[in-house]
Design a protein around this motif. Sequence first.
Motif: not given
Ligand SMILES: [Zn+2]
Length: 456
Positions: A105, A107, A214, A360, A389
Motif C-alpha cells: 500500500h 503511496h 499506512h 483497507e 475501505y
Molecule cells: Zn489507504
Amino acid sequence: MRWLLLLALSLTLNAEFRAGVARVKITPQTPVWLMGFGARTHPAAEVGLDLYAKALAIDDSAGGRVVVVTADLIGFTERSTTEVVRRVMARHGLRRDQVVFLASHTHSGPAVLDRMTISQGEGPAFDREAETYTVGLIDQLDQLIAAALDKLEPVTISSGWTEAGFAFNRRTEQLAVIRPGETFPAPVDHRVPVLRLKRKDGRDFALLFGYACHPTVLTGDTYEVSGDYPGYAQASVEEALPGVTAMFIPLSAGDQRATPRGSRVLAQKHGKSLAEAAMSAKLTLLTGKLQTAMEEIRLPFASHTKEAYEAEALSSDRFAARRGKAMLAAMAAKKMPLDTAYPIQAIRIGAISILALPGEVVVDYALHFKAKYGSRVIVAGYANFLPGYIPTLRLQREGGYEAGDAMMYFMQPGWFTDQVESLVLNGSTRALKSVGLLPSGSTSGSRGSLSPNRVR
Ligand SMILES: [Zn+2]
C-alpha cells in the motif's frame, strides 16, 4: 505393515517444509504519476527506492502448498491477480486458495489498472502508461511465481510477535473537525508478527514481518518512486542478513498512520526500527501441516439515488465528479454495481494462520481476532485486490473518510451497508474453521483433528 503405516502417518504429521523464493524489480519507468494522494500535481521523475515483487512458495510434503506474493504497490487489482492466477493455476496445478497477493500500500508507486487511479493524472497518455505497466506486471508476477516454485529446498519455519511503536490512529484528526467536542476511541495495534524461514544449515532464507500502518511517511508533496517505510524495512533486513528475502505483510492499516512523517529520512528511520524489531523477535519453531482455504462472500453497497450522483457529477471536486459521472453512466447502462466480491483467505502453517482480507481493513478487525484467537492469527489487509475501505459498525456510526466517504476514490458507488462488519467477521470465522482453527476456549468441532500441534 501396520508399523509402516504408522511411520507413514507420523511422517505426514511432522511434515517437512520446503520453500522457494524469487524476486523481480517492478520499478516503473519515470516520469510516472504516483498513486495514493489526489493532491499530487505532476509525475515523479526520480526513484528514491526501487520497488520489488517477491514470491515465497512453501509446501509441506503432504500435499499442502501456498505461494505468498508481496509487492511494493498501492494495491493489486482484480484484473491483475485474476489473470496471474488463471495462468499459474493451469500451469502449476494450484488451487485459487493456494495463492495470495499482498500489496504494501505504498503511496509512492504507480497505478495498477483497472481501478487504482488515485491521482490527478488522466487522459490518453496516462491510460497508456498505466495499461503498459499493468500488462507488464501481470507477466512479471506470472514468471515470479514460476521461479519460486521451481527451486524448493528444505527449510524450518518459526513464528513470533514483537512490537513497533510508530503507528497511531489517524481518525482523531478528522473526527475533531467533523464532530467537534466529542471523544472517540482511537485504537492501535502495535504488534509485529514475524515468520522466519531458515535453511537446513541454519542460514536465513526468508523473513516475513507485518505492521498495521499506512505507508504514507512520504506525503503528497514528495515526488519520488519508493516503497516507503515497508520498502526501507525490507532493505534493512536484507542488508543485515545476507542471502535472506525480506517480505512485508500489510496488516489492518486502514485507519493507521505513522508519526512523525513527511520525509525520506523518516521513512528510513521507521523502516529500520521495524526491521530491527522483526529481526530480534523471539520465535517458536512451527510444526504440522500447511492448510489453505478461501471463503468467497459479497459485500453489498448501500443504495444511492440518481439525484445524488447528478449533484456529485457537478462537484468541483474532481474525484467526486468522476464518480458521479461514472455511476450515472452505469445506471444508464443498467450496470450499477450493487455489491463487490470479497474473497477471504486463510493460510495455516502449524500453530500460526494468516487471515488475508481484501481492502483497507481498519484496526478493529485485528483487535477483534486478537481477542478471539490470541496470537494465532495474523490479520493481513490489502490482499488480492482493493475494493475500498472495510470499516466496522463503530466507524460507520462515527462517519468520515474510512467509514465510506473515501469510496469515491475507488470508483465504488458509496458506503457499504451496515452489514459489512458481520459479513466479514462471519466469513473470516468460516475460513479459519476450514483450516481447523477455532476461537480460544471453543471446544466443539476441534475434536478429531489430526493436527499434531493443536494450539492453545
Ligand atoms: Zn489507504
